[in-house]
Design a protein around this motif. Structure first.
Motif, short mmCIF file in Angstrom:
data_model
loop_
_atom_site.label_atom_id
_atom_site.label_comp_id
_atom_site.label_asym_id
_atom_site.label_seq_id
_atom_site.Cartn_x
_atom_site.Cartn_y
_atom_site.Cartn_z
N ALA A 158 -22.94 11.71 7.90
CA ALA A 158 -22.54 10.69 6.93
C ALA A 158 -22.80 11.17 5.50
O ALA A 158 -21.99 10.94 4.60
N ARG A 159 -23.92 11.86 5.30
CA ARG A 159 -24.22 12.41 3.96
C ARG A 159 -23.22 13.50 3.59
O ARG A 159 -22.77 13.59 2.44
N LEU A 160 -22.89 14.35 4.57
CA LEU A 160 -21.91 15.41 4.32
C LEU A 160 -20.57 14.81 3.90
O LEU A 160 -19.96 15.23 2.91
N TYR A 161 -20.11 13.83 4.65
CA TYR A 161 -18.83 13.19 4.35
C TYR A 161 -18.86 12.55 2.96
O TYR A 161 -17.92 12.72 2.17
N ALA A 162 -19.93 11.84 2.64
CA ALA A 162 -20.02 11.16 1.34
C ALA A 162 -20.08 12.14 0.18
O ALA A 162 -19.63 11.83 -0.92
N SER A 163 -20.63 13.34 0.43
CA SER A 163 -20.78 14.32 -0.65
C SER A 163 -19.47 15.04 -0.99
O SER A 163 -19.35 15.60 -2.08
N VAL A 164 -18.50 15.03 -0.08
CA VAL A 164 -17.26 15.77 -0.32
C VAL A 164 -16.03 14.86 -0.40
O VAL A 164 -14.92 15.35 -0.57
N THR A 165 -16.23 13.55 -0.30
CA THR A 165 -15.11 12.61 -0.29
C THR A 165 -15.21 11.71 -1.51
O THR A 165 -16.29 11.19 -1.81
N VAL A 195 -14.29 6.72 0.40
CA VAL A 195 -15.45 6.37 1.23
C VAL A 195 -15.51 4.86 1.44
O VAL A 195 -15.73 4.39 2.57
N ARG A 196 -15.27 4.09 0.37
CA ARG A 196 -15.32 2.63 0.49
C ARG A 196 -14.19 2.10 1.38
O ARG A 196 -14.39 1.19 2.19
N LEU A 197 -13.01 2.69 1.25
CA LEU A 197 -11.87 2.22 2.04
C LEU A 197 -12.04 2.52 3.52
O LEU A 197 -11.76 1.68 4.37
N GLU A 198 -12.49 3.73 3.85
CA GLU A 198 -12.59 4.11 5.25
C GLU A 198 -13.80 3.48 5.93
O GLU A 198 -13.79 3.25 7.14
N ALA A 199 -14.85 3.22 5.18
CA ALA A 199 -15.98 2.40 5.64
C ALA A 199 -16.52 2.82 7.01
O ALA A 199 -16.68 2.00 7.91
N TYR A 200 -16.80 4.11 7.18
CA TYR A 200 -17.40 4.57 8.43
C TYR A 200 -18.85 4.10 8.52
O TYR A 200 -19.56 4.01 7.53
N ARG A 201 -19.29 3.82 9.74
CA ARG A 201 -20.67 3.43 10.00
C ARG A 201 -21.38 4.57 10.72
O ARG A 201 -20.73 5.50 11.24
N LEU A 202 -22.71 4.50 10.77
CA LEU A 202 -23.46 5.55 11.48
C LEU A 202 -23.05 5.62 12.94
O LEU A 202 -23.01 6.71 13.52
N SER A 203 -22.73 4.49 13.54
CA SER A 203 -22.31 4.51 14.94
C SER A 203 -21.01 5.27 15.14
O SER A 203 -20.78 5.85 16.21
N ASP A 204 -20.16 5.32 14.11
CA ASP A 204 -18.93 6.12 14.21
C ASP A 204 -19.26 7.60 14.28
O ASP A 204 -18.64 8.35 15.04
#
Length: 204
Positions: free
Chosen positions: A45-52, A57-66
């Protein structure tokens, strides 16, 4: 009612082009590559947030369970190909960042296709990550499946790369991929009606 929030380049590696040989375990270990685990959900999740970009990030709204379901039929981050391609198997690998701080510098998803569909390669990586070994490793996995014969055809490899994820596209082009088409990513907000809770009289 759909709104554009990004673009994705689809790159294709043609069938019957020689694929890299599968890696030995020692090569995989030396490159810091290992299979993805549910415990990797927070670093991913941190990796995704750092490069997106934050609006995405707000629109796709992934959760840790994803992120915990890497390697299953659910592919996160999703791409424009996710609703189209069907895979016999999906594998996910991570590449550790230098040092021993538990951070990740890249995610690799490999989808082995069914029937005559192309195979799938998706990379999410921090700027500056050495992507050439990751691409070579992923193509080696696909090559090994094709070499076994059976129901795994040599039908080429598709790789989606969003425009803000450069230079991943250039590393893929160096490995034999070529641009195929650019897809616009659209999203529509839907209003869901939720029934209001109500008290029901008890009847004896």
């Amino acid at each position: 009612g759909f709104a554009r929030y990004g673009q994705e380049n689809l790159l294709f590696r043609r069938p019957r082009e020689p694929l890299p040989r599968p890696w030995a375990e020692e090569q995989v270990r030396d490159a810091g590559i290992r299979p993805c685990q549910p415990l990797d959900s927070l670093p991913l999740a941190r990796l995704y947030a750092s490069v997106t970009p934050q609006p995405v990030v707000r629109l796709e709204a992934y959760r840790l369970s994803d992120w915990e379901r890497q390697g299953s039929s659910t592919r996160v981050p999703r791409s424009s190909l996710a609703p189209i391609l069907r895979f016999a198997d999906v594998e996910a690998y991570v590449q550790s960042a230098p040092g021993d701080d538990g951070e990740l510098q890249a995610l690799l998803q490999v989808g082995v296709a069914q029937e005559e569909q192309p195979h799938y390669l998706k990379i999410l990586a921090k700027p500056g990550a050495d992507l050439a070994p990751l691409v070579d490793f992923g193509l080696g996995l696909i090559g090994a499946r094709i070499a076994r014969g059976g129901s795994c055809p040599d039908s080429g490899v598709l790789a989606p790369v969003r425009t803000y994820e450069s230079p991943i596209d250039r590393r893929l082009e160096e490995a034999g991929f070529a641009g195929l088409v650019t897809v616009t990513l659209l999203m529509k907000e839907a209003v869901v009606r939720v029934a209001e809770p109500a008290l029901v009289p008890a009847v004896r």
